[in-house]
Design a protein around this motif. Structure first.
Motif, short mmCIF file in Angstrom:
data_model
loop_
_atom_site.label_atom_id
_atom_site.label_comp_id
_atom_site.label_asym_id
_atom_site.label_seq_id
_atom_site.Cartn_x
_atom_site.Cartn_y
_atom_site.Cartn_z
N CYS A 25 0.83 -1.21 0.00
CA CYS A 25 0.00 0.00 0.00
C CYS A 25 0.86 1.26 0.00
CB CYS A 25 -0.94 0.00 1.20
SG CYS A 25 -2.11 1.37 1.11
N HIS A 26 0.53 2.15 -0.93
CA HIS A 26 1.28 3.40 -1.09
C HIS A 26 0.49 4.60 -0.58
CE1 HIS A 26 4.51 1.71 -3.71
NE2 HIS A 26 3.58 0.80 -3.94
N ARG A 34 1.83 5.51 4.85
CA ARG A 34 3.19 6.06 4.81
C ARG A 34 3.49 6.89 6.06
NH1 ARG A 34 2.93 8.22 -0.03
NH2 ARG A 34 2.65 10.38 0.53
N ARG A 35 2.58 7.77 6.42
CA ARG A 35 2.81 8.62 7.59
C ARG A 35 2.83 7.80 8.87
NH1 ARG A 35 2.13 14.14 6.61
NH2 ARG A 35 3.14 14.35 8.62
N SER A 36 1.96 6.82 8.93
CA SER A 36 1.87 5.99 10.13
C SER A 36 3.12 5.14 10.32
CB SER A 36 0.63 5.09 10.03
OG SER A 36 0.63 4.16 11.09
N ILE A 91 -1.15 -1.19 -4.35
CA ILE A 91 -2.44 -0.50 -4.28
C ILE A 91 -2.24 0.95 -3.84
CG2 ILE A 91 -3.75 -2.62 -3.85
CD1 ILE A 91 -3.92 -1.76 -0.89
N GLN A 92 -3.25 1.76 -4.09
CA GLN A 92 -3.25 3.18 -3.73
C GLN A 92 -2.08 3.92 -4.39
OE1 GLN A 92 -5.91 4.36 -2.35
NE2 GLN A 92 -6.14 3.79 -0.20
N VAL A 93 -1.73 3.50 -5.61
CA VAL A 93 -0.59 4.15 -6.28
C VAL A 93 -0.92 5.59 -6.68
CG1 VAL A 93 0.50 2.02 -7.08
CG2 VAL A 93 -1.17 3.18 -8.54
N ALA A 94 -2.17 5.98 -6.61
CA ALA A 94 -2.53 7.38 -6.85
C ALA A 94 -1.84 8.30 -5.84
CB ALA A 94 -4.05 7.56 -6.77
N GLU A 95 -1.49 7.74 -4.67
CA GLU A 95 -0.82 8.54 -3.63
C GLU A 95 0.66 8.16 -3.47
OE1 GLU A 95 -3.11 8.30 0.02
OE2 GLU A 95 -4.96 8.89 -0.99
#
Ligand SMILES: [Zn+2]
Ligand SMILES: [Zn+2]
Length: 134
Positions: free
Chosen positions: A26-27, A32-34, A109-113
């Motif tokens: 997961c991207h 990422r912040r966590s 997943i979540q490569v939009a971010e």
């Protein structure tokens, strides 16, 4: 098949049994912040497939319904649950397995971010340990 894992300090240990539903890298910004890391690997299970066998994770409300479960002593992220979006499901951070090779990742997943440079991270120079000095 059962797989065991735990946090860095060993205070929290878990076991997961049966078939994993998926394994995604997961991207998203939230992961990422966590984690303080460019991406986080998640293996998904039915809630009753995963048992904490030692210690008690602390639970952080990372969004309205998102819950991130981590070791209260060393801070290692272990689980994610979301009773609204993913009822009956628990995600386990795959890098906390004793054998992190056991279940290969299946998707990004979540490569939009995703961080821009992560798209080509596999093309960077590699070193068994560190780059040569001087
Ligand atoms: Zn710990
Ligand atoms: Zn995420």
């Amino acid at each position: 098949m059962a797989i065991a894992g735990g946090c860095h300090c060993g205070a929290v240990r878990y076991e997961a049994s049966g078939d994993v539903l998926t394994h995604a890298l997961c991207h998203c910004t939230d992961c990422r912040r966590s984690a303080g890391a460019p991406m986080v690997g998640w293996t998904m299970y039915q809630l009753d497939q995963v048992k904490v066998v030692k210690g008690t994770p602390k639970v952080y409300h990372s969004s309205k319904d998102g819950r991130r479960h981590f070791c209260p002593d060393c801070g290692t992220g272990l689980f994610y649950t979301n009773a609204d979006m993913l009822p009956g499901i628990i995600d386990v951070q795959s890098a906390t397995y004793d054998d992190p090779n056991a279940i290969p990742a299946r998707a990004h997943i979540q490569v939009a971010e995703r961080i821009g440079w992560m798209a080509n991270a596999h093309e960077l120079p590699t070193f068994d340990r560190y780059p040569p000095q001087g």
